[in-house]
Scaffold this motif. Sequence first.
Motif, PDB file in Angstrom:
ATOM      1  N   ALA A 257       1.139  -0.919   0.047  1.00 18.07           N
ATOM      2  CA  ALA A 257      -0.058   0.233   0.331  1.00 18.07           C
ATOM      3  C   ALA A 257       0.967   0.839  -0.154  1.00 18.07           C
ATOM      4  N   VAL A 258       0.619   1.829  -1.056  1.00 18.01           N
ATOM      5  CA  VAL A 258       1.717   3.166  -1.204  1.00 18.01           C
ATOM      6  C   VAL A 258       0.642   4.807  -1.681  1.00 18.01           C
ATOM      7  N   VAL A 259       0.737   5.558  -0.456  1.00 18.03           N
ATOM      8  CA  VAL A 259       0.274   6.829  -0.495  1.00 18.03           C
ATOM      9  C   VAL A 259       0.737   7.717  -0.371  1.00 18.03           C
ATOM     10  N   SER A 260       1.035   8.733  -1.971  1.00 17.85           N
ATOM     11  CA  SER A 260       1.672   9.521  -2.327  1.00 17.85           C
ATOM     12  C   SER A 260       0.507  10.930  -2.213  1.00 17.85           C
ATOM     13  N   PHE A 261       1.696  11.469  -2.683  1.00 17.43           N
ATOM     14  CA  PHE A 261       1.089  13.045  -1.917  1.00 17.43           C
ATOM     15  C   PHE A 261       1.565  14.619  -3.005  1.00 17.43           C
ATOM     16  N   HIS A 262       2.472  14.125  -4.843  1.00 22.35           N
ATOM     17  CA  HIS A 262       1.979  14.242  -5.667  1.00 22.35           C
ATOM     18  C   HIS A 262       2.497  13.891  -6.633  1.00 22.35           C
ATOM     19  N   SER A 263       2.094  14.036  -7.811  1.00 25.40           N
ATOM     20  CA  SER A 263       2.169  13.214  -9.400  1.00 25.40           C
ATOM     21  C   SER A 263       3.419  12.048  -9.622  1.00 25.40           C
ATOM     22  N   LEU A 264       4.209  13.252 -10.025  1.00 26.76           N
ATOM     23  CA  LEU A 264       6.045  12.415  -9.688  1.00 26.76           C
ATOM     24  C   LEU A 264       5.343  11.278  -9.193  1.00 26.76           C
ATOM     25  N   GLU A 265       5.259  10.861  -7.711  1.00 32.89           N
ATOM     26  CA  GLU A 265       5.369   9.995  -6.684  1.00 32.89           C
ATOM     27  C   GLU A 265       4.637   9.164  -7.464  1.00 32.89           C
ATOM     28  N   ASP A 266       3.463   9.417  -7.514  1.00 39.93           N
ATOM     29  CA  ASP A 266       2.089   8.516  -8.380  1.00 39.93           C
ATOM     30  C   ASP A 266       2.088   8.044  -9.842  1.00 39.93           C
ATOM     31  N   ARG A 267       2.808   8.519 -10.267  1.00 40.68           N
ATOM     32  CA  ARG A 267       2.726   8.470 -11.902  1.00 40.68           C
ATOM     33  C   ARG A 267       3.934   7.141 -11.907  1.00 40.68           C
ATOM     34  N   ARG A 268       5.090   7.055 -10.760  1.00 39.92           N
ATOM     35  CA  ARG A 268       6.455   5.800 -10.645  1.00 39.92           C
ATOM     36  C   ARG A 268       5.483   5.564  -9.926  1.00 39.92           C
ATOM     37  N   VAL A 269       4.757   4.926  -8.778  1.00 44.79           N
ATOM     38  CA  VAL A 269       3.867   3.957  -8.376  1.00 44.79           C
ATOM     39  C   VAL A 269       3.239   3.608  -9.125  1.00 44.79           C
ATOM     40  N   LYS A 270       1.991   4.106  -9.777  1.00 42.72           N
ATOM     41  CA  LYS A 270       1.287   3.547 -11.246  1.00 42.72           C
ATOM     42  C   LYS A 270       1.976   2.980 -11.984  1.00 42.72           C
ATOM     43  N   ARG A 271       3.279   3.486 -12.675  1.00 46.00           N
ATOM     44  CA  ARG A 271       3.563   2.951 -13.673  1.00 46.00           C
ATOM     45  C   ARG A 271       4.585   1.033 -13.467  1.00 46.00           C
ATOM     46  N   PHE A 272       5.071   1.389 -12.328  1.00 44.66           N
ATOM     47  CA  PHE A 272       5.192  -0.097 -11.265  1.00 44.66           C
ATOM     48  C   PHE A 272       4.308  -1.142 -11.167  1.00 44.66           C
ATOM     49  N   LEU A 273       3.856  -0.915 -10.951  1.00 45.99           N
ATOM     50  CA  LEU A 273       2.231  -1.870 -10.626  1.00 45.99           C
ATOM     51  C   LEU A 273       2.173  -1.989 -11.447  1.00 45.99           C
ATOM     52  N   GLN A 274       1.393  -1.105 -12.858  1.00 39.45           N
ATOM     53  CA  GLN A 274       1.354  -2.069 -13.931  1.00 39.45           C
ATOM     54  C   GLN A 274       2.137  -2.720 -14.503  1.00 39.45           C
ATOM     55  N   ARG A 275       3.068  -2.375 -14.930  1.00 37.79           N
ATOM     56  CA  ARG A 275       4.338  -3.220 -15.293  1.00 37.79           C
ATOM     57  C   ARG A 275       4.783  -5.035 -15.477  1.00 37.79           C
ATOM     58  N   ARG A 276       3.631  -4.775 -13.391  1.00 43.54           N
ATOM     59  CA  ARG A 276       4.838  -5.703 -13.169  1.00 43.54           C
ATOM     60  C   ARG A 276       2.671  -6.796 -12.577  1.00 43.54           C
ATOM     61  N   GLY A 277       1.926  -6.089 -12.716  1.00 44.67           N
ATOM     62  CA  GLY A 277       0.348  -6.550 -12.678  1.00 44.67           C
ATOM     63  C   GLY A 277      -0.253  -7.704 -13.321  1.00 44.67           C
ATOM     64  N   GLU A 278      -0.947  -7.838 -12.994  1.00 46.68           N
ATOM     65  CA  GLU A 278      -1.544  -9.123 -13.832  1.00 46.68           C
ATOM     66  C   GLU A 278      -2.274  -8.145 -14.453  1.00 46.68           C
ATOM     67  N   GLY A 279      -2.714  -9.008 -15.781  1.00 46.72           N
ATOM     68  CA  GLY A 279      -3.566  -8.341 -17.010  1.00 46.72           C
ATOM     69  C   GLY A 279      -2.842  -7.161 -17.796  1.00 46.72           C
ATOM     70  N   ALA A 280      -0.943  -6.402 -17.791  1.00 42.62           N
ATOM     71  CA  ALA A 280      -0.407  -5.881 -18.322  1.00 42.62           C
ATOM     72  C   ALA A 280      -0.647  -5.846 -19.277  1.00 42.62           C
ATOM     73  N   PRO A 281      -0.391  -5.555 -20.597  1.00 43.28           N
ATOM     74  CA  PRO A 281      -0.049  -6.247 -21.825  1.00 43.28           C
ATOM     75  C   PRO A 281       1.645  -6.579 -22.154  1.00 43.28           C
ATOM     76  N   ARG A 282       0.773  -7.909 -22.148  1.00 46.78           N
ATOM     77  CA  ARG A 282       2.092  -8.533 -22.875  1.00 46.78           C
ATOM     78  C   ARG A 282       2.715  -8.919 -24.115  1.00 46.78           C
ATOM     79  N   THR A 283       2.377  -7.832 -25.302  1.00 49.11           N
ATOM     80  CA  THR A 283       2.904  -7.209 -27.006  1.00 49.11           C
ATOM     81  C   THR A 283       2.717  -5.740 -26.722  1.00 49.11           C
ATOM     82  N   SER A 284       3.499  -5.561 -27.759  1.00 47.06           N
ATOM     83  CA  SER A 284       3.726  -4.510 -28.460  1.00 47.06           C
ATOM     84  C   SER A 284       3.073  -4.618 -29.834  1.00 47.06           C
ATOM     85  N   ARG A 285       2.577  -3.240 -29.790  1.00 48.33           N
ATOM     86  CA  ARG A 285       1.992  -3.044 -31.420  1.00 48.33           C
ATOM     87  C   ARG A 285       3.030  -2.442 -31.821  1.00 48.33           C
ATOM     88  N   HIS A 286       4.450  -2.380 -31.792  1.00 48.90           N
ATOM     89  CA  HIS A 286       5.648  -2.091 -32.135  1.00 48.90           C
ATOM     90  C   HIS A 286       6.598  -3.830 -32.253  1.00 48.90           C
TER      91      HIS A 286
END
Length: 351
Positions: A257-286
Motif C-alpha cells: 500500500a503506497v500513499v503519495s502526495f504529488h503526481s511525480l510519486e504517483d506516476r512512478r507507483v502507477k507505472r511500477f504496478l502496471q508493468r508488474r501487474g496481472e493483466g498488463a499488456p504482454r505485447t507491443s504494437r511495435h
Amino acid sequence: MTGRHPDRSRPEASDADSEPDARRRAAHIPVLVDAVLAALAPRDDAVYVDATFGTGGHSMALLGAARCRVVGIDRDPDAVWRGRKLAERLGGRLTIIEGRFGEMVRLLASVTVGPIAGITFDLGVSSAQLDRPERGFSFRFDGPLDMRMSGEVLSAAELIASLSERQLAELIRDFGEERFARRVARAITAAQHRRPIRRTIELAEIVRAAVPKSEPGQDPATRTFQALRIAVNDELGELDRGLVAAEQLLMHGGRLAVVSFHSLEDRRVKRFLQRRGEGAPRTSRHAPGPVRGPAPSFKLLGRRAIRPDPLEIVRNPRARAARLRAAERNAAPAWPVGCAGPGRDRKGQGA
C-alpha cells in the motif's frame, strides 16, 4: 482471523472543530489510514513493514487492528528516536530500524522477522518535519535552508550554490513541475550572486517575486520548495528502489500500500504496478510477436487510486492531495533488478 480492534490511533473530530484546531491535530493523524488498513488486511501473528515510520501513525493503526508485529523504517534520526521510545512500551511488537527504505532488503536482514505480509509507504515529508523551522522544509517559517531528512547529503542551500542557472531551472521544472522554472532560477541565481541564500524566508520571497501567478490557494513558493526537497533527498530514486525492495520481500499473498502526495510519486507507483501487474499488456504494437519478459508479480487491488473523502480532508487538510495505490504479491519470482519489462506506458490509464 483478523483480530481487528477499534482504531484508537486518531482523535475523533466534531462538527464544532475550527480549522486551526483541525490543522493542529493533522500533525497526529495518519493519512488514508482506513484505506491503508483495508488494503493490507492486517491479521494476527503476521509481520508488517512501515517503510516510512515518521510519527508512527500507520504503525500504531496496524498494531491496533491485529495482534501483529510491525517493523518501522526511517532515515530521520528524530523519527527513529521517537519510534524507539514508543517501542519500549509495546512489548516487542514494534521494531525500529534507522535507514533508507530503498535499502530495506539489507536492513531487514539484520532483524529476524519471518515472511512479510504487508508493506506500506507514506511518501514525502512528514508533519513533524514540516512544522519544525530548524529543519528548513517549510516556507511558512524562517529557518536554515536545509531540507535534509538525514545528514549525509548536501543541504538545500549548498545544492543551490552548486548549480548553474540552467541546472537549477531544469531541477525546478522536473521535480517541481513549475511552469515558471526559468524565471525562478534566474531570480535565485541573481540573488545568490549578491549573497548566499541561507534562510527559507529569503528563498520564499525570491520565488514569490518571480512567479507571476500560481494555483488558487497555493503559495507561489510551493513547487520550488518541493523540487529542492526531492532533489536533496533523492526521493524519486529512493522510491524506485523501495518499490523493487518491496517486491523482493513480500510473501505470496502479501500486500503493498503506497500513499503519495504529488503526481511525480504517483506516476512512478502507477507505472511500477502496471508493468508488474496481472493483466498488463504482454505485447507491443511495435513488435511482430509476443514480447517476452518476466511473469507478472502483482495483482492490482483496484485500477484507480483511492483518494480521501471530504470528511477526512476537513479533519486533516494535509490529506487533500493524497492518493493510495495497492497491490497483492503473487507467487511469481521478483523481476530482475533494472528490468523495465514488456509493454509501454499509456498516459492517463487508470488515473
